[in-house]
Design an enzyme around this catalytic site. Sequence first.
Site, PDB file in Angstrom:
ATOM      1  N   MET A   1       0.851  -1.194   0.000  1.00 27.15           N
ATOM      2  CA  MET A   1       0.000   0.000   0.000  1.00 27.15           C
ATOM      3  C   MET A   1       0.883   1.239   0.000  1.00 27.15           C
ATOM      4  O   MET A   1       1.788   1.368   0.824  1.00 27.15           O
ATOM      5  CB  MET A   1      -0.918   0.009   1.222  1.00 27.15           C
ATOM      6  CG  MET A   1      -1.856   1.222   1.259  1.00 27.15           C
ATOM      7  SD  MET A   1      -3.050   1.163   2.612  1.00 27.15           S
ATOM      8  CE  MET A   1      -1.995   1.542   4.000  1.00 27.15           C
ATOM      9  N   CYS A   2       0.658   2.139  -0.916  1.00 23.34           N
ATOM     10  CA  CYS A   2       1.385   3.402  -1.004  1.00 23.34           C
ATOM     11  C   CYS A   2       0.393   4.531  -1.233  1.00 23.34           C
ATOM     12  O   CYS A   2      -0.764   4.292  -1.581  1.00 23.34           O
ATOM     13  CB  CYS A   2       2.398   3.375  -2.148  1.00 23.34           C
ATOM     14  SG  CYS A   2       3.678   2.105  -1.975  1.00 23.34           S
ATOM     15  N   GLY A   3       0.857   5.746  -1.058  1.00 23.11           N
ATOM     16  CA  GLY A   3       0.043   6.922  -1.357  1.00 23.11           C
ATOM     17  C   GLY A   3       0.689   7.729  -2.453  1.00 23.11           C
ATOM     18  O   GLY A   3       1.897   8.004  -2.395  1.00 23.11           O
TER      19      GLY A   3
END
Length: 301
Positions: free
Chosen positions: A1-3
């Site tokens: 999960m990354c932004g």
Amino acid sequence: MCGIVGLFLKDSRLEPQLGQLLSDMLITMTDRGPDSAGIAIYGPATDGRAKVTIQSAKPAVDFADLERDLAEAGLPARVAIKSTHAIISVAAARLADVRSVLASIRPDVRVMGSGDSVEIYKEIGLPKDVVARFDARSMSGTHGIGHTRMATESAVTTLGAHPFSTGSDQCLVHNGSLSNHNNLRRELIREGMAFETQNDSEVAAAYLTAEMAKGKNLGEALTTALDDLDGFFTFVVGTKSGFGVVRDPIACKPAVMAETDQYVAFGSEYRALVNLPGIEDARVWEPEPATVYFWDHEKAA
């Protein structure tokens, strides 16, 4: 999960605020990726000049007398230091010489990106600390992208942080995971591309660079990526004048976009956009799967 976040300005009056706006968007995404963070800003180009962003784990050593040593190596340059990074400004005709000269006089520094207008800053740490370290809020420009990383398949390092840049004034941020990156890397190496990491996102960046080297614009390169890249991905990509977004056909990674007369914005989640000026009147939508979104300042001019 990354932004991931991106902001493409249509209204030049917002350009002095680009760093502030993009920094706030990135910090809002902190809980999507606390391992490392990075930001790319496309600022004003200077006629006849180009620049290279470099990084060092030992800046006090590597950046000391760098301007003098470059000149003695036959490469006149101006050097501006920002913490662990430095911007080397050279005559545009000498841009291709910078890497080889650095390899000779400063073999431990790493090139983060180069071109007429892009500056790329990335480090291990929380977005707020990376933003503060490089004074990103004070930067002005026409567009930019940012990334905050939660590492899942490779080490937490500066080189493994995003954005990845594999071509002049080109960079990419990615949320997802590619399944065919090893095969693509081998093909791209045969075509002459070089890689700094084993990260699948660097392969995606290099793929787009290779496609644009064949004469495609960013939108066309992103379209072919839908056929050639396997896996889950949301890409936000910048070029000297362009800004593009694409999601894979399944589109399981979250994404939201907003557009007004002043800007186009992207965030992994809507909360990254809530403080943008005029957001209450923006057209807000979730980008469709397997659909390329592409804007270009030169085409709008």
